[in-house]
Motif scaffolding. Structure first.
Motif: not given
Ligand code: SF4
Length: 384
Positions: A330-332, A303, A334-336, A305-306, A297-299
């Motif tokens: 994944s940066g968190c 992001c 949530k696993g977008c 939230q990362a 993801c963007t991380g």
């Molecule tokens: S998985 Fe978490 S860190 Fe990655 S883009 Fe989604 S909200 Fe942001």
């Protein structure tokens, strides 16, 4: 660690989502196809009103990144002039349609997708939850089975159309002119039978909780699914991928010189009318490219939230991923970038990376607090 914020809706053009690098403005292309002139305009708008980066979404949309409160309104006006804006953000949210990119001229797929979009634009269309969507999977073989959708229009073994609720094998036969009204009736049944308490819910979860589909739904034969697509030449054109599904405005403008494109939910683009690999920088055309074995993801820092960086790490680890395996960074939790399970998922935390095996980013970690140096092939993909 604080839990990631679940928005319960997808960004649109009229209702963009704020990310670390500004507003994410999602464009839902009609029928999942863009003409060269429109592509050039989108590339120019990405440069003028955003930061020049464009994401391909898992629902076959394009997202302009880095817009601001000041540039959003003029950007929407430009997109409206291109015919890419819905009458209201409610209508935009309803028009959540993924179309198979492998349709053929005259097979009825484009007409079906257009009729569905028109029906969802009407004010009395069922106002389903933000993530609720439709798949028009009526090409030569089904390809959208793994793609998030709640109501699916597919073909049976004898080429007839069927309507299916996600999460069930039961379906109902439909005709080209009854498929869309039947799809909307199924959406109304979903709402009336309590599928979206508090305005959120998905079809498969509703059925898993015991909701019984209308009696007309029964077991019907279905075509066998096609294998997962990979970059390369196809009958309909050339399928090209992009690292982490992100394209620069320059690359998008260069693609426009090759012909119309079809957006795909695999973060790839099908370039119509060419079967030779384009030599445009930024395209992945080799199915053996290691970057196809990683998702990220963007991380951080893009992001808010990362809890850590993702893409540089995924790029470094890609050559270490064994053939046939996949790594999700994944940066968190949530696993977008990859909502489903992956053989290995690294999730950034405040204290390094957690490793989750054969589960989603929210699964239980097999190892915790890993440093980037500890991420060897045997640590990521243990045997035995
Ligand atoms: S998985 Fe978490 S860190 Fe990655 S883009 Fe989604 S909200 Fe942001």
């Amino acid at each position: 660690m604080s839990a990631p914020v679940i928005q319960g809706w997808c960004p649109g053009a009229l209702r963009p989502m704020l990310s670390g690098d500004g507003l994410v403005v999602r464009i839902r292309a009609n029928g999942g196809r863009l003409e060269p002139d429109t592509l050039r305009c989108i590339a120019e708008l990405a440069r003028s009103f955003g930061n020049g980066l464009i994401d391909l979404s898992a629902r076959a949309n394009v997202q302009l990144r880095g817009a601001s409160e000041a540039t959003h309104a003029p950007l929407v006006e430009e997109l409206r002039a291109l015919g890419l804006i819905d009458a209201s953000h409610e209508a935009e949210a309803r028009r959540n349609i993924v179309v198979t990119p492998f349709w053929a001229e005259g097979d009825g797929t484009a007409a079906l997708a257009a009729r569905l979009a028109d029906a969802l634009a009407l004010p009395d269309a069922p106002q389903t939850p933000g993530k609720f969507g439709y798949a028009v999977d009526t090409g030569p073989a089904p390809v959208l089975g793994g793609i998030s959708a709640d109501i699916r229009i597919e073909r049976d073994a004898s080429d007839g159309l069927i309507l299916r609720a996600d999460g069930s094998d039961a379906a109902v036969p439909v005709a080209p002119d009854s498929a869309v009204p039947a799809a909307l009736d199924l959406a109304r049944w979903f709402l009336a039978s309590g599928g979206a308490p508090a305005g959120r819910g998905r079809m498969a979860a509703h059925l898993a909780r015991g909701a019984a589909l209308p009696e007309t739904f029964r077991s019907l034969s279905r075509r066998n699914a096609a294998p997962a697509p990979a970059p390369g030449p196809l009958r309909q054109g050339f399928l090209a991928a992009f690292a982490f599904g992100q394209i620069s405005a320059e690359t998008l403008a260069a693609l426009a010189d090759l012909g119309p494109v079809r957006l795909t939910p695999w973060r790839m683009i099908l370039i119509e009318g060419t079967t030779t690999a384009p030599t445009i920088p930024g395209l992945i055309t080799d199915p053996a490219d290691p970057l196809l074995k990683v998702t990220a993801c963007t991380g951080a820092p893009g992001c808010p939230q990362a809890l850590g960086e993702t893409r540089a790490l995924a790029r470094r680890l890609a050559p270490l991923v064994p053939q046939g395996r996949h790594l999700h960074v994944s940066g968190c939790t949530k696993g977008c970038a990859h909502p489903g399970a992956a053989p290995a998922t690294l999730v950034a935390t405040a204290k390094g990376y957690d490793l989750i095996l054969n589960d989603t980013a929210a699964g239980n970690p097999a190892r915790t607090r890993l440093t980037p140096e500890a991420l060897t092939p045997s640590a990521l993909f243990p045997t035995g």
